[in-house]
Design a protein around this motif. Sequence first.
Motif, PDB file in Angstrom:
ATOM      1  N   LEU A  56       0.864  -1.177   0.000  1.00  0.00           N
ATOM      2  CA  LEU A  56       0.000   0.000   0.000  1.00  0.00           C
ATOM      3  C   LEU A  56       0.903   1.229   0.000  1.00  0.00           C
ATOM      4  O   LEU A  56       1.705   1.419   0.913  1.00  0.00           O
ATOM      5  CB  LEU A  56      -0.917  -0.010   1.234  1.00  0.00           C
ATOM      6  N   GLY A  70      -4.142   4.120   7.351  1.00  0.00           N
ATOM      7  CA  GLY A  70      -3.858   2.990   6.474  1.00  0.00           C
ATOM      8  C   GLY A  70      -3.177   1.851   7.203  1.00  0.00           C
ATOM      9  O   GLY A  70      -3.449   0.673   6.927  1.00  0.00           O
ATOM     10  N   THR A  74      -4.315  -2.044   7.509  1.00  0.00           N
ATOM     11  CA  THR A  74      -3.500  -3.207   7.145  1.00  0.00           C
ATOM     12  C   THR A  74      -3.294  -4.134   8.337  1.00  0.00           C
ATOM     13  O   THR A  74      -3.339  -5.364   8.193  1.00  0.00           O
ATOM     14  CB  THR A  74      -2.138  -2.773   6.587  1.00  0.00           C
ATOM     15  N   VAL A  87      -0.859  -6.955   4.003  1.00  0.00           N
ATOM     16  CA  VAL A  87      -0.584  -5.722   3.268  1.00  0.00           C
ATOM     17  C   VAL A  87       0.436  -4.902   4.040  1.00  0.00           C
ATOM     18  O   VAL A  87       0.261  -4.653   5.234  1.00  0.00           O
ATOM     19  CB  VAL A  87      -1.870  -4.896   3.066  1.00  0.00           C
ATOM     20  N   SER A  89       2.346  -1.267   4.394  1.00  0.00           N
ATOM     21  CA  SER A  89       2.232   0.139   4.030  1.00  0.00           C
ATOM     22  C   SER A  89       3.614   0.761   3.894  1.00  0.00           C
ATOM     23  O   SER A  89       4.458   0.602   4.779  1.00  0.00           O
ATOM     24  CB  SER A  89       1.420   0.886   5.098  1.00  0.00           C
ATOM     25  N   MET A 112      -2.342  -1.293  -3.783  1.00  0.00           N
ATOM     26  CA  MET A 112      -3.214  -0.354  -3.091  1.00  0.00           C
ATOM     27  C   MET A 112      -2.501   0.973  -2.852  1.00  0.00           C
ATOM     28  O   MET A 112      -1.261   1.040  -2.857  1.00  0.00           O
ATOM     29  CB  MET A 112      -3.669  -0.927  -1.735  1.00  0.00           C
ATOM     30  N   THR A 113      -3.295   2.019  -2.602  1.00  0.00           N
ATOM     31  CA  THR A 113      -2.721   3.307  -2.229  1.00  0.00           C
ATOM     32  C   THR A 113      -3.760   4.145  -1.504  1.00  0.00           C
ATOM     33  O   THR A 113      -4.954   3.884  -1.578  1.00  0.00           O
ATOM     34  CB  THR A 113      -2.207   4.086  -3.457  1.00  0.00           C
ATOM     35  N   ARG A 114      -3.252   5.154  -0.814  1.00  0.00           N
ATOM     36  CA  ARG A 114      -4.074   6.222  -0.257  1.00  0.00           C
ATOM     37  C   ARG A 114      -3.631   7.492  -0.941  1.00  0.00           C
ATOM     38  O   ARG A 114      -2.462   7.845  -0.901  1.00  0.00           O
ATOM     39  CB  ARG A 114      -3.881   6.311   1.263  1.00  0.00           C
ATOM     40  N   LEU A 264      -8.939   5.692  -0.161  1.00  0.00           N
ATOM     41  CA  LEU A 264      -8.199   4.434  -0.106  1.00  0.00           C
ATOM     42  C   LEU A 264      -8.610   3.594  -1.310  1.00  0.00           C
ATOM     43  O   LEU A 264      -9.795   3.302  -1.498  1.00  0.00           O
ATOM     44  CB  LEU A 264      -8.529   3.699   1.196  1.00  0.00           C
ATOM     45  N   ILE A 266      -7.822   0.347  -4.396  1.00  0.00           N
ATOM     46  CA  ILE A 266      -7.206  -0.927  -4.758  1.00  0.00           C
ATOM     47  C   ILE A 266      -7.398  -1.130  -6.260  1.00  0.00           C
ATOM     48  O   ILE A 266      -8.361  -0.630  -6.850  1.00  0.00           O
ATOM     49  CB  ILE A 266      -7.841  -2.103  -3.964  1.00  0.00           C
TER      50      ILE A 266
END
Length: 349
Positions: A56, A70, A74, A87, A89, A112-114, A264, A266
């Motif tokens: 992430l 986040g 996770t 996951v 981060s 994934m990311t924020r 957030l 995916i």
Amino acid sequence: MAPQFPTPSSPPHRQHAPRRPGAWKAATVLGLAASMMLTACGGDAEDGDDSYTWSLAESHPDDYPTTLGGVWFTDELRERTDSRIDVTSYANAQLGEERDVLEQVQMGAVEMTRVSASPVSEFVPEWGLFSLPYIFDDADHMWRFLESDYGNEMLEGLREGGYVGLGYYEPGARNFYTSDTPIESPDDLAGQNIRVIPGAVNTDMIEAMGGSPVSMDYGEVYGALESGVIDGAENNEPSFVSSGHYETATHFTRDGHQRVPEVLLINADLWDSLSEEDQELMREVAQESIPYQRDLWDAEVEESIEIMEEAGVEVYDVDVAEFQDAVADMVDGYRDDFGEALDAIDEVR
């Protein structure tokens, strides 16, 4: 080796080292290589379900409220699946700045990311709505919209860019800050080079107020302020402090021109490959991380203001109506693009 993060049980003590520009570029290459090793892998767990190891991407420091939101997500996901969905981060833009990461998630190189809603608009144009100035009266108004049917529809609309949205995070209000000339009215922006997040709406907003917009990645802003390449920028209080920008830009204007939510995400293909049970669990955990992140945010804003005051930053409370008037025509010009969404925002005002 994965970086270590504080356990997200309570807001940790802040470490306010400035972010230096350019460091993320080399890290992006390393992050890409790491993400290739961390790409989703299916395997038979003891219960017969697939197991996954993902990354992430996060651009903020490792003790920042959105980062910790986040990390809570996770950690909780790992615990509830007995590490079947694992996951990791990566904070501090180790895998790249937000726009770069959006491309990687779109391609599946990062799972994934924020990110802020602003760069999302380059991949899903409807999300340019969130960059329009003064569309939300306050945080409560914004959250009423985000939690409405229309707000949920916007999360679903992220599929246009190849993403699935799991939830929104609190962004705070964005404000101007400058190194030399304080911004006390829109007229003060004349002749000033102001960094903006890449995106047409952000550029139009600064131009409508009389300033000169400079599109620039977040990691480059510190050096640009220090060298005088730009005269100022705009962001919320926690970002202003955690980035170290307050060391050079000593004038902070509380005009609250934007509330641009965090999201957030995916990869959509990866999401579609998951079982319905795993999808339901991930949505559940993502939603549960939101109040945790919001509580951290409120505490962080208070501490950031204290740090600003102790550092001698001049804070200006201004007549917001002047700024609203300056951008009124610009916002109306986007009504053809975002009219339905703006009506939905008005309905929950």
